[in-house]
Motif scaffolding. Structure first.
Motif, PDB file in Angstrom:
ATOM      1  N   VAL A  39       1.168  -1.203   0.261  1.00 43.75           N
ATOM      2  CA  VAL A  39       0.128   0.086   0.105  1.00 43.75           C
ATOM      3  C   VAL A  39       0.997   1.302  -0.063  1.00 43.75           C
ATOM      4  O   VAL A  39       0.777   2.113  -0.699  1.00 43.75           O
ATOM      5  N   ARG A  40       2.132   1.318   1.021  1.00 42.46           N
ATOM      6  CA  ARG A  40       2.727   2.875   0.482  1.00 42.46           C
ATOM      7  C   ARG A  40       3.436   2.665  -0.696  1.00 42.46           C
ATOM      8  O   ARG A  40       3.484   3.640  -0.492  1.00 42.46           O
ATOM      9  N   GLY A  41       3.926   1.436  -0.248  1.00 42.33           N
ATOM     10  CA  GLY A  41       4.538   1.732  -2.322  1.00 42.33           C
ATOM     11  C   GLY A  41       3.545   2.740  -3.366  1.00 42.33           C
ATOM     12  O   GLY A  41       4.225   3.071  -4.283  1.00 42.33           O
ATOM     13  N   LEU A  42       1.955   2.129  -3.573  1.00 43.73           N
ATOM     14  CA  LEU A  42       1.464   2.548  -4.310  1.00 43.73           C
ATOM     15  C   LEU A  42       1.139   3.641  -4.319  1.00 43.73           C
ATOM     16  O   LEU A  42       1.553   4.844  -4.781  1.00 43.73           O
ATOM     17  N   GLU A  43       1.019   4.371  -2.802  1.00 47.40           N
ATOM     18  CA  GLU A  43       0.916   5.844  -2.218  1.00 47.40           C
ATOM     19  C   GLU A  43       1.493   6.850  -2.509  1.00 47.40           C
ATOM     20  O   GLU A  43       1.952   7.962  -3.197  1.00 47.40           O
ATOM     21  N   ALA A  44       3.358   5.778  -2.855  1.00 41.03           N
ATOM     22  CA  ALA A  44       4.733   6.748  -3.517  1.00 41.03           C
ATOM     23  C   ALA A  44       4.961   7.004  -4.665  1.00 41.03           C
ATOM     24  O   ALA A  44       4.919   8.103  -5.238  1.00 41.03           O
ATOM     25  N   ARG A  45       3.874   6.211  -5.220  1.00 41.49           N
ATOM     26  CA  ARG A  45       4.052   6.489  -7.031  1.00 41.49           C
ATOM     27  C   ARG A  45       3.183   7.035  -6.991  1.00 41.49           C
ATOM     28  O   ARG A  45       3.159   8.065  -8.021  1.00 41.49           O
ATOM     29  N   LEU A  46       1.838   7.108  -6.385  1.00 41.64           N
ATOM     30  CA  LEU A  46       1.111   7.557  -7.028  1.00 41.64           C
ATOM     31  C   LEU A  46       1.235   9.001  -6.251  1.00 41.64           C
ATOM     32  O   LEU A  46       0.453  10.593  -6.702  1.00 41.64           O
ATOM     33  N   GLY A  47       1.735   9.039  -4.940  1.00 43.94           N
ATOM     34  CA  GLY A  47       2.307  10.855  -4.584  1.00 43.94           C
ATOM     35  C   GLY A  47       0.931  11.526  -3.943  1.00 43.94           C
ATOM     36  O   GLY A  47       0.780  12.429  -3.777  1.00 43.94           O
ATOM     37  N   VAL A  48       0.564  10.506  -3.791  1.00 42.25           N
ATOM     38  CA  VAL A  48      -1.281  11.023  -2.208  1.00 42.25           C
ATOM     39  C   VAL A  48      -0.890   9.709  -1.480  1.00 42.25           C
ATOM     40  O   VAL A  48      -1.220   8.403  -1.950  1.00 42.25           O
ATOM     41  N   ARG A  49      -1.878  10.139  -0.434  1.00 41.32           N
ATOM     42  CA  ARG A  49      -1.653   9.565   0.346  1.00 41.32           C
ATOM     43  C   ARG A  49      -3.892   8.808   0.077  1.00 41.32           C
ATOM     44  O   ARG A  49      -4.138   9.103   0.637  1.00 41.32           O
ATOM     45  N   LEU A  50      -3.520   7.521   0.367  1.00 44.10           N
ATOM     46  CA  LEU A  50      -5.059   6.919   0.098  1.00 44.10           C
ATOM     47  C   LEU A  50      -5.809   6.609   1.269  1.00 44.10           C
ATOM     48  O   LEU A  50      -6.766   6.642   1.247  1.00 44.10           O
ATOM     49  N   PHE A  51      -5.192   6.392   2.575  1.00 37.61           N
ATOM     50  CA  PHE A  51      -5.403   5.506   3.774  1.00 37.61           C
ATOM     51  C   PHE A  51      -5.015   6.876   4.408  1.00 37.61           C
ATOM     52  O   PHE A  51      -4.264   7.580   4.845  1.00 37.61           O
ATOM     53  N   ASN A  52      -6.268   7.324   5.314  1.00 33.88           N
ATOM     54  CA  ASN A  52      -5.988   7.991   6.541  1.00 33.88           C
ATOM     55  C   ASN A  52      -5.967   6.759   7.853  1.00 33.88           C
ATOM     56  O   ASN A  52      -6.802   5.885   8.302  1.00 33.88           O
ATOM     57  N   ARG A  53      -4.157   7.243   8.695  1.00 33.05           N
ATOM     58  CA  ARG A  53      -4.400   5.907   9.780  1.00 33.05           C
ATOM     59  C   ARG A  53      -4.257   6.711  11.029  1.00 33.05           C
ATOM     60  O   ARG A  53      -3.077   7.531  11.398  1.00 33.05           O
ATOM     61  N   THR A  54      -4.386   6.166  11.681  1.00 31.49           N
ATOM     62  CA  THR A  54      -4.149   6.467  12.853  1.00 31.49           C
ATOM     63  C   THR A  54      -3.762   4.945  13.860  1.00 31.49           C
ATOM     64  O   THR A  54      -3.915   4.181  13.094  1.00 31.49           O
ATOM     65  N   THR A  55      -3.518   5.141  15.855  1.00 34.80           N
ATOM     66  CA  THR A  55      -3.232   3.895  16.316  1.00 34.80           C
ATOM     67  C   THR A  55      -4.652   3.101  16.226  1.00 34.80           C
ATOM     68  O   THR A  55      -4.648   1.875  16.613  1.00 34.80           O
ATOM     69  N   ARG A  56      -5.947   3.783  16.152  1.00 35.60           N
ATOM     70  CA  ARG A  56      -6.897   2.731  16.064  1.00 35.60           C
ATOM     71  C   ARG A  56      -7.784   2.772  15.302  1.00 35.60           C
ATOM     72  O   ARG A  56      -8.965   1.458  14.851  1.00 35.60           O
ATOM     73  N   SER A  57      -7.517   3.445  13.958  1.00 38.22           N
ATOM     74  CA  SER A  57      -8.513   2.962  12.591  1.00 38.22           C
ATOM     75  C   SER A  57      -7.724   3.197  11.547  1.00 38.22           C
ATOM     76  O   SER A  57      -6.698   3.646  11.148  1.00 38.22           O
ATOM     77  N   VAL A  58      -8.452   3.170  10.224  1.00 37.97           N
ATOM     78  CA  VAL A  58      -7.673   3.083   9.188  1.00 37.97           C
ATOM     79  C   VAL A  58      -8.900   3.608   8.021  1.00 37.97           C
ATOM     80  O   VAL A  58     -10.176   2.794   8.149  1.00 37.97           O
ATOM     81  N   SER A  59      -8.859   4.908   7.522  1.00 32.38           N
ATOM     82  CA  SER A  59      -9.932   5.039   6.413  1.00 32.38           C
ATOM     83  C   SER A  59      -9.953   5.704   4.871  1.00 32.38           C
ATOM     84  O   SER A  59      -8.244   6.117   5.335  1.00 32.38           O
ATOM     85  N   LEU A  60     -10.513   5.466   4.050  1.00 32.89           N
ATOM     86  CA  LEU A  60      -9.885   5.738   3.174  1.00 32.89           C
ATOM     87  C   LEU A  60     -10.062   7.365   2.908  1.00 32.89           C
ATOM     88  O   LEU A  60     -10.981   7.689   3.860  1.00 32.89           O
ATOM     89  N   SER A  61      -8.996   8.185   2.518  1.00 38.09           N
ATOM     90  CA  SER A  61      -8.901   9.499   1.968  1.00 38.09           C
ATOM     91  C   SER A  61     -10.079   9.744   1.122  1.00 38.09           C
ATOM     92  O   SER A  61     -10.327   9.008   0.791  1.00 38.09           O
ATOM     93  N   ALA A  62     -10.133  11.241   0.611  1.00 35.00           N
ATOM     94  CA  ALA A  62     -11.188  12.041  -0.487  1.00 35.00           C
ATOM     95  C   ALA A  62     -10.124  11.075  -1.835  1.00 35.00           C
ATOM     96  O   ALA A  62     -10.757  10.588  -2.173  1.00 35.00           O
ATOM     97  N   ALA A  63      -8.996  10.942  -1.428  1.00 35.29           N
ATOM     98  CA  ALA A  63      -8.189  10.522  -2.556  1.00 35.29           C
ATOM     99  C   ALA A  63      -8.427   9.070  -2.987  1.00 35.29           C
ATOM    100  O   ALA A  63      -8.240   8.350  -4.185  1.00 35.29           O
ATOM    101  N   GLY A  64      -8.464   8.790  -1.789  1.00 33.58           N
ATOM    102  CA  GLY A  64      -8.258   7.447  -1.696  1.00 33.58           C
ATOM    103  C   GLY A  64      -9.816   6.604  -2.203  1.00 33.58           C
ATOM    104  O   GLY A  64     -10.278   5.540  -3.111  1.00 33.58           O
TER     105      GLY A  64
END
Length: 305
Positions: A39-64
């Motif tokens: 996932v991080r590799g794809l985000e790096a190539r796209l140049g955008v964050r696909l997920f908003n991550r916290t220690t408790r949850s994972v959710s899609l960003s607007a771009a995601g």
């Protein structure tokens, strides 16, 4: 931008579907670290964050959200094309993901699941058991197996194993110094082994005879949420239990449990295999459906936990 692999795309869609990296990794049969790296590799190539991550949850960003909305249907088309080719094989291959309850899994494991794997050695079965009823499409399952009355109305349902009954049972020692109940109402003076449903609601024991139906919130010293534990409690003489007939027939036949109120527990529609009707049925699922129809009635015996 470099070409992104299907594994990375599947990883993103799985995390979006499950909202959890560990669960998504399990769905895809890969480690959590490998999935996170993809996932991080794809985000790096796209140049955008696909997920908003916290220690408790994972959710899609607007771009995601935009990315998954475009990628998920394309991946579905690719899987469909691969499955279309799979139909030309002499025997199906791949993974069949099934969701069911623990009790239903014990009921079908030997006569259906193990027989399926014997017949189709190139298939794998990923059987997930949980009490709650889930959306099999959203959670990425090919099919589910549940009580027929709980199957969603928009699904195609195939009966599994015929009708079922419940049985009211207790150990002989329990009735040694107590009268056996003659009507459901008599249970209110007994020690009962109560059941908690996956929703958290305490189950009301259901009875019917000659058009008279009732549901009782019986009294008792213990509440359990697993049928095998209820059987053990009944065998130990703790009290009266209300269980699926097939799970206690062997104990009744051996004299370890005594059945009462049999004329108050009529049969009802049992388990059903269900799957979405709006999609192409994969070869592996089609073979499983055919086996379910072939097996017909399931053996009435308790499968050890």
């Amino acid at each position: 931008m470099h070409r992104s692999g299907l594994v990375e795309l599947e990883a993103v869609v799985a995390v979006a579907r499950r909202g959890n990296f560990r669960a998504a990794a399990a769905d895809l049969g890969m480690s959590s670290s490998a999935l996170s790296h993809a996932v991080r590799g794809l985000e790096a190539r796209l140049g955008v964050r696909l997920f908003n991550r916290t220690t408790r949850s994972v959710s899609l960003s607007a771009a995601g959200e935009q990315f998954v909305a475009g990628v998920a249907p394309a991946l579905s088309d690719i899987r469909g094309a691969m499955e279309a080719v799979n139909r030309h094989r002499d025997t199906p291959a791949g993974t069949l993901r099934l969701n069911t309850s623990a009790g239903a899994a014990r009921r079908i494991l030997t006569p259906i699941i193990l027989e399926y794997l014997r017949r189709y050695p190139e298939m794998k079965v990923d059987l997930v058991t949980e009490g709650r009823l889930i959306d099999i499409v959203v959670d990425g399952f090919d099919a589910g197996i549940r009580m027929a009355e709980t199957v969603p109305g928009d699904m195609i349902a195939v009966p599994v194993g015929g009708a079922l009954r419940f049985a009211v049972v207790a150990a002989p020692a329990y009735f040694a110094d107590r009268p056996r109940p003659q009507t459901p109402g008599d249970l209110m003076a007994h020690r009962c082994i109560r059941a908690r449903m996956p929703s958290g609601v305490i189950y009301r024991w259901e009875f019917e005879r000659r058009g008279e139906a009732l549901a009782l919130d019986v009294p008792g010293p213990i509440i359990l949420d697993e049928p095998t534990l209820m059987i053990e409690a009944a065998l130990a003489g703790l009290g009266v239990a209300y269980l699926s007939e097939w799970s206690v027939l062997a104990d009744i036949a051996a004299g370890r449990l005594v059945r009462v109120l049999e004329d108050w527990t009529p049969s009802f529609a049992g388990l059903a295999l269900y799957y979405p009707g709006r999609r192409h049925v994969p070869a592996g699922l089609r073979a499983f459906i055919d086996l379910v129809r072939e097996v017909g009635e399931l053996p009435d015996r308790r499968v050890p936990a």
